[in-house]
Design a protein around this motif. Structure first.
Motif, PDB file in Angstrom:
ATOM      1  N   GLU A  52       0.750  -1.120   0.330  1.00  0.00           N
ATOM      2  CA  GLU A  52       0.440  -0.273   0.285  1.00  0.00           C
ATOM      3  C   GLU A  52       0.505   1.248   0.093  1.00  0.00           C
ATOM      4  OE1 GLU A  52      -2.335  -1.060   3.743  1.00  0.00           O
ATOM      5  OE2 GLU A  52      -4.192  -0.616   1.925  1.00  0.00           O
ATOM      6  N   TRP A 152     -13.155 -13.632  -6.792  1.00  0.00           N
ATOM      7  CA  TRP A 152     -12.086 -12.704  -7.130  1.00  0.00           C
ATOM      8  C   TRP A 152     -10.868 -12.392  -8.392  1.00  0.00           C
ATOM      9  CZ3 TRP A 152      -9.909 -11.773  -1.759  1.00  0.00           C
ATOM     10  CH2 TRP A 152      -8.938 -10.279  -1.813  1.00  0.00           C
ATOM     11  N   ASN A 160     -12.437  -4.214 -11.588  1.00  0.00           N
ATOM     12  CA  ASN A 160     -13.229  -4.662 -10.178  1.00  0.00           C
ATOM     13  C   ASN A 160     -11.433  -5.858 -10.060  1.00  0.00           C
ATOM     14  OD1 ASN A 160     -15.199  -3.976  -9.590  1.00  0.00           O
ATOM     15  ND2 ASN A 160     -16.160  -5.436 -10.965  1.00  0.00           N
ATOM     16  N   TYR A 161     -10.012  -6.100 -10.897  1.00  0.00           N
ATOM     17  CA  TYR A 161      -9.013  -6.114 -11.105  1.00  0.00           C
ATOM     18  C   TYR A 161      -8.168  -6.085  -9.635  1.00  0.00           C
ATOM     19  CZ  TYR A 161      -4.340  -7.409 -11.892  1.00  0.00           C
ATOM     20  OH  TYR A 161      -2.520  -7.550 -11.793  1.00  0.00           O
ATOM     21  N   ASN A 162      -8.174  -7.473  -8.867  1.00  0.00           N
ATOM     22  CA  ASN A 162      -7.559  -8.077  -8.066  1.00  0.00           C
ATOM     23  C   ASN A 162      -8.649  -7.256  -6.309  1.00  0.00           C
ATOM     24  OD1 ASN A 162      -5.815  -9.212  -6.181  1.00  0.00           O
ATOM     25  ND2 ASN A 162      -4.742  -6.964  -6.063  1.00  0.00           N
ATOM     26  N   GLN A 163      -9.760  -7.353  -6.681  1.00  0.00           N
ATOM     27  CA  GLN A 163     -10.378  -7.077  -5.678  1.00  0.00           C
ATOM     28  C   GLN A 163     -11.721  -8.110  -5.217  1.00  0.00           C
ATOM     29  OE1 GLN A 163     -13.144  -3.312  -6.291  1.00  0.00           O
ATOM     30  NE2 GLN A 163     -10.828  -2.734  -7.510  1.00  0.00           N
ATOM     31  N   ILE A 165     -14.929  -9.345  -5.258  1.00  0.00           N
ATOM     32  CA  ILE A 165     -16.363  -9.675  -5.523  1.00  0.00           C
ATOM     33  C   ILE A 165     -17.404 -10.155  -5.509  1.00  0.00           C
ATOM     34  CG2 ILE A 165     -15.538  -7.392  -7.163  1.00  0.00           C
ATOM     35  CD1 ILE A 165     -15.575  -9.986  -9.784  1.00  0.00           C
ATOM     36  N   GLU A 188      -1.339  -7.966   1.368  1.00  0.00           N
ATOM     37  CA  GLU A 188      -1.507  -6.950   0.387  1.00  0.00           C
ATOM     38  C   GLU A 188      -0.693  -6.178  -0.737  1.00  0.00           C
ATOM     39  OE1 GLU A 188      -4.940  -5.532   0.840  1.00  0.00           O
ATOM     40  OE2 GLU A 188      -5.849  -6.822   2.729  1.00  0.00           O
ATOM     41  N   THR A 191      -2.707  -3.993  -4.397  1.00  0.00           N
ATOM     42  CA  THR A 191      -4.325  -3.785  -3.663  1.00  0.00           C
ATOM     43  C   THR A 191      -4.405  -2.206  -4.022  1.00  0.00           C
ATOM     44  OG1 THR A 191      -3.910  -3.690  -1.449  1.00  0.00           O
ATOM     45  CG2 THR A 191      -4.279  -5.847  -2.683  1.00  0.00           C
ATOM     46  N   LYS A 192      -3.807  -1.356  -3.219  1.00  0.00           N
ATOM     47  CA  LYS A 192      -4.466   0.214  -3.142  1.00  0.00           C
ATOM     48  C   LYS A 192      -3.597   0.910  -3.204  1.00  0.00           C
ATOM     49  CE  LYS A 192      -7.831  -0.881   0.632  1.00  0.00           C
ATOM     50  NZ  LYS A 192      -8.367  -0.726   2.086  1.00  0.00           N
ATOM     51  N   ALA A 194      -4.593  -1.132  -7.757  1.00  0.00           N
ATOM     52  CA  ALA A 194      -4.554  -2.466  -8.421  1.00  0.00           C
ATOM     53  C   ALA A 194      -4.303  -1.630  -9.142  1.00  0.00           C
ATOM     54  CB  ALA A 194      -5.505  -2.748  -8.047  1.00  0.00           C
ATOM     55  N   SER A 200      -2.139 -10.056  -9.523  1.00  0.00           N
ATOM     56  CA  SER A 200      -3.435 -10.495  -8.058  1.00  0.00           C
ATOM     57  C   SER A 200      -3.420 -11.779  -7.864  1.00  0.00           C
ATOM     58  CB  SER A 200      -4.035  -9.468  -9.341  1.00  0.00           C
ATOM     59  OG  SER A 200      -4.983 -10.980 -10.150  1.00  0.00           O
TER      60      SER A 200
END
Length: 245
Positions: A52, A152, A160-163, A165, A188, A191-192, A194, A200
């Motif tokens: 992050e 995912w 929505n890559y690497n999230q 859902i 992580e 991720t933040k 992505a 991922s």
């Protein structure tokens, strides 16, 4: 200059600096031993920070009182996991030298990780989220219980890559049918935010097979359950994944 490659060598370096893992003089000097370790690693640029943030102030390590060390030699697809916790000013082992499986291409600096390359990224990552199929309460940590439609995304073209859902999506991986998603910790990486294509679905998850993973860290379900029972989000737990010399 040799790198710090294990909690035991961490103790040696702190002893060299006049500190001790079993002494409260660390507190008297207002120096957290993890801050010492982080400063040493950052100063000598042993590896880039990942996850992050990419600056010392954003790294989770200085404030961590629980650390999962994952180490391996270059190119190796097997490594070790050590779990240490700071209790009343003393670093104590919870788990030591637990065998783990890594990606088929071994460890790589986190900033060089790419989608589908088979590498497990090295770096410092906060441990914030755990995902699994059972109902659980984990002290001060986010826990997501997956359902039949939980997926995912590992598609770089997806928004929505690497999230995680709660619905099906083209290119997304179902978390419901495979045993490796019964209980897993999110590492992580990327991720933040992505960044598309930079990797991922990097998890610490169950692994019963005698072969490498696709890029995650695999360990027995029993070890994961032990870690879960000891984790406390208020202690800012972190992953410390390092390539050994």
């Amino acid at each position: 200059m040799k790198s710090i490659n294990s909690p035991k060598s961490l103790a040696s370096w702190l002893h060299f600096l006049g500190l001790s893992l079993k002494s409260k003089q660390i507190q008297y000097h207002k120096i957290n031993c993890i801050t010492v370790l982080f400063s040493f690693l950052y100063f000598f640029s042993l590896f880039p920070l990942s996850g992050e943030g990419n600056s010392p102030s954003n790294s989770p390590l200085p404030d961590s009182e629980q650390i999962l060390f994952i180490t391996a030699k270059p190119g190796e697809t097997t490594g070790s996991l050590d779990f240490y916790a700071l209790t009343e000013g003393e670093w104590t082992p919870i788990l030591e030298k637990i065998p783990v499986r890594l990606g088929r291409s071994g460890l790589i600096n986190g900033v060089e990780k790419r989608e589908g390359d088979g590498h497990t990224p090295s770096g410092i990552f906060p441990l914030k989220r755990i995902v699994g199929k059972q109902k659980r309460q984990i002290r001060n940590l986010e826990y997501n219980e997956i359902r039949k439609n939980s997926h995912w995304s590992d598609s770089p073209s997806s928004k929505n890559y690497n999230q995680l859902i709660p619905y099906r999506e083209k290119g997304a991986v179902s978390l419901w049918d495979s045993y490796i998603y019964e209980l897993f910790f999110v590492i992580e990486h990327n991720t933040k935010p992505a960044v598309p294509g930079f990797g991922s679905m990097i998890f610490l998850h169950p692994w019963n097979e005698d072969k490498p993973t696709s890029g995650c860290v695999g360990v027995s379900k029993e070890i994961l359950e032990t870690i879960v029972s000891k984790l406390d989000g208020s202690k800012n737990p972190s992953f410390f994944i390092q390539i050994l010399d």
